[in-house]
Design a protein around this motif. Structure first.
Motif, PDB file in Angstrom:
ATOM      1  N   VAL A 268       0.842  -1.195   0.000  1.00  0.00           N
ATOM      2  CA  VAL A 268       0.000   0.000   0.000  1.00  0.00           C
ATOM      3  C   VAL A 268       0.878   1.246   0.000  1.00  0.00           C
ATOM      4  CG1 VAL A 268      -1.870  -1.205   1.196  1.00  0.00           C
ATOM      5  CG2 VAL A 268      -0.172   0.037   2.528  1.00  0.00           C
TER       6      VAL A 268
ATOM      7  N   GLU B 279       4.235  -1.528   3.475  1.00  0.00           N
ATOM      8  CA  GLU B 279       4.272  -0.107   3.117  1.00  0.00           C
ATOM      9  C   GLU B 279       5.280   0.115   1.984  1.00  0.00           C
ATOM     10  OE1 GLU B 279       2.340   2.220   4.299  1.00  0.00           O
ATOM     11  OE2 GLU B 279       1.352   1.057   5.893  1.00  0.00           O
TER      12      GLU B 279
ATOM     13  N   ARG C 200      -8.370   3.204  -3.563  1.00  0.00           N
ATOM     14  CA  ARG C 200      -9.265   2.607  -2.568  1.00  0.00           C
ATOM     15  C   ARG C 200     -10.706   2.563  -3.090  1.00  0.00           C
ATOM     16  NH1 ARG C 200      -7.879   2.393   2.909  1.00  0.00           N
ATOM     17  NH2 ARG C 200      -6.376   4.059   2.530  1.00  0.00           N
TER      18      ARG C 200
ATOM     19  N   LEU D  29      -7.166  -9.344   3.445  1.00  0.00           N
ATOM     20  CA  LEU D  29      -6.211  -8.240   3.466  1.00  0.00           C
ATOM     21  C   LEU D  29      -6.730  -7.045   2.679  1.00  0.00           C
ATOM     22  CD1 LEU D  29      -2.915 -10.266   2.876  1.00  0.00           C
ATOM     23  CD2 LEU D  29      -3.631  -9.193   5.025  1.00  0.00           C
TER      24      LEU D  29
ATOM     25  N   ILE E  58       0.555  -6.527   5.614  1.00  0.00           N
ATOM     26  CA  ILE E  58       0.424  -5.241   4.933  1.00  0.00           C
ATOM     27  C   ILE E  58       1.835  -4.681   4.776  1.00  0.00           C
ATOM     28  CG2 ILE E  58      -0.468  -2.891   5.060  1.00  0.00           C
ATOM     29  CD1 ILE E  58      -2.633  -4.938   4.570  1.00  0.00           C
TER      30      ILE E  58
ATOM     31  N   ARG F  25      -0.816  -9.415   9.650  1.00  0.00           N
ATOM     32  CA  ARG F  25      -2.245  -9.258   9.878  1.00  0.00           C
ATOM     33  C   ARG F  25      -2.957 -10.552  10.244  1.00  0.00           C
ATOM     34  NH1 ARG F  25      -5.015  -4.814   8.305  1.00  0.00           N
ATOM     35  NH2 ARG F  25      -6.618  -5.848   9.547  1.00  0.00           N
TER      36      ARG F  25
ATOM     37  N   CYS G 117      -3.442 -10.095  -4.183  1.00  0.00           N
ATOM     38  CA  CYS G 117      -2.182  -9.733  -3.536  1.00  0.00           C
ATOM     39  C   CYS G 117      -1.034 -10.523  -4.166  1.00  0.00           C
ATOM     40  CB  CYS G 117      -2.244 -10.077  -2.048  1.00  0.00           C
ATOM     41  SG  CYS G 117      -3.564  -9.259  -1.128  1.00  0.00           S
TER      42      CYS G 117
ATOM     43  N   TRP H 287      -8.058  -3.362   4.262  1.00  0.00           N
ATOM     44  CA  TRP H 287      -7.435  -2.091   3.892  1.00  0.00           C
ATOM     45  C   TRP H 287      -8.447  -1.141   3.272  1.00  0.00           C
ATOM     46  CZ3 TRP H 287      -7.049  -0.131  -1.127  1.00  0.00           C
ATOM     47  CH2 TRP H 287      -6.298   1.063  -1.244  1.00  0.00           C
TER      48      TRP H 287
ATOM     49  N   CYS I 205      -3.370   0.647  -3.437  1.00  0.00           N
ATOM     50  CA  CYS I 205      -2.758  -0.647  -3.133  1.00  0.00           C
ATOM     51  C   CYS I 205      -2.322  -1.315  -4.427  1.00  0.00           C
ATOM     52  CB  CYS I 205      -3.718  -1.557  -2.355  1.00  0.00           C
ATOM     53  SG  CYS I 205      -5.086  -2.208  -3.318  1.00  0.00           S
TER      54      CYS I 205
END
Length: 312
Positions: free
Chosen positions: A185, A256, A277, A304, A254, A238, A205, A308, A190
């Motif tokens: 993200v 960054e 988003r 996930l 998650i 998570r 993902c 988010w 994302c």
């Protein structure tokens, strides 16, 4: 008190598949004949597996996954290969392979692949947990019939919780393959990718096996960069999901992102890009203007992504 063998999803409204179980494995209190003894119990319930498919009873309000010993005999079950999953309130639960071909099953029975069972919600969450445990153990035993040290044939011990090699006096224990699955993200966006074998329009993902000597965080950073070219900074755990294909543990994080430029690995992905988003919420709701979707409910990737994206 119910014994729970796997952690439950943080989002109780959308449980992660295969994570709930009410079976006490009693892994520290098992004699070598534990499975044979459990099979003699009139309360024993059996899961029957053949070629990554579970035999289910149809025609009921919900599909039923458990069989009695007599029913298992009629389906040519291999009782000598039964593994004891543990004890439930109703009695012992075991998983074992059977030889009856799918096309010869009566109309009241159906052999259903594991993925379809969880995607279609054919079983209760606790029964999915038993399936994950049983399928993984049976697959591990099938792949470890011979000793990796001396090559001698091994035998099952402790009701299926280990194998023993008389050739070199070595014990072998079931293994789980750790897999990092991560949602990268950055701000209000994302990173999602699309593999060639995904259903049409589905993005998910990124994921990959954790290598020997590697931490979860390092695997998240390495796999994300290898597949997308995006660099990752902070990594936050998570949730996790047992994944019986054949015996993995999906470790959800998650991640960054500290860079934005995407350079997808064409050998792994058809596409990989940033999604806002707002767009992800439409994909989750199933009303994206171009038909793009996310993984089905029950998948840790969906957990996930939905966690988010948040509610509208």
């Amino acid at each position: 008190m119910d014994f729970i063998t796997h952690g439950q999803a943080a989002n109780a409204g959308e449980p992660i598949a295969f994570t709930r179980s009410l079976i006490d494995p009693q892994s520290e209190r098992r004699p070598d004949d534990a499975a044979e003894t459990a099979l003699k119990s009139p309360h024993a319930r059996l899961l029957l597996v053949r070629e990554n498919r579970l035999c289910l009873k149809t025609g009921e309000e919900r599909f039923a996954s458990y069989f009695s010993r007599q029913e298992a005999e009629d389906l040519e079950a291999r009782f000598t290969e039964a593994v004891l999953l543990g004890q439930s309130v109703e009695g012992p639960i075991l998983a074992l392979p059977y030889d009856r071909a799918p096309e010869t099953l009566p109309e009241t029975l159906k052999a259903v692949d594991f993925r379809s069972i969880y995607i279609q919600g054919l079983l209760a969450p606790e029964d999915l947990g038993a399936l994950a445990q049983g399928a993984a153990l049976l697959s591990w035993h099938n792949n470890h019939r011979f000793c990796g040290r001396c090559g001698s044939e091994t035998v099952m011990r402790a009701g299926g919780y280990r194998r023993y090699c008389a050739g070199c006096d070595r014990e072998h224990f079931p293994r789980t393959d750790p897999v990092a699955i991560m949602l990268a993200v950055r701000g209000d966006h994302c990173l999602l990718g699309r593999s060639p074998h995904f259903a049409p329009g589905m993005y998910s993902c990124l994921a990959g096996f954790i290598e020997p000597g590697e931490t979860i965080e390092a695997a998240v950073r390495r796999e994300t960069f290898e597949e997308s070219g995006v660099r990752i900074g902070q990594v936050t755990y998570r949730a996790s999901q047992p994944w019986p294909f054949p015996y993995s543990l999906m470790i959800g994080c998650i991640a960054e992102a500290v860079t934005e430029t995407v350079d997808p690995d064409a050998a792994e992905l058809e596409d990989c890009r940033w999604f806002s988003r707002r767009e992800v919420r439409r994909m989750l709701a199933g009303d994206h203007e171009t038909g793009l979707t996310t993984p089905p409910k029950g998948a840790i990737a969906r957990h996930l992504i939905a966690g988010w994206a948040g509610p509208e």
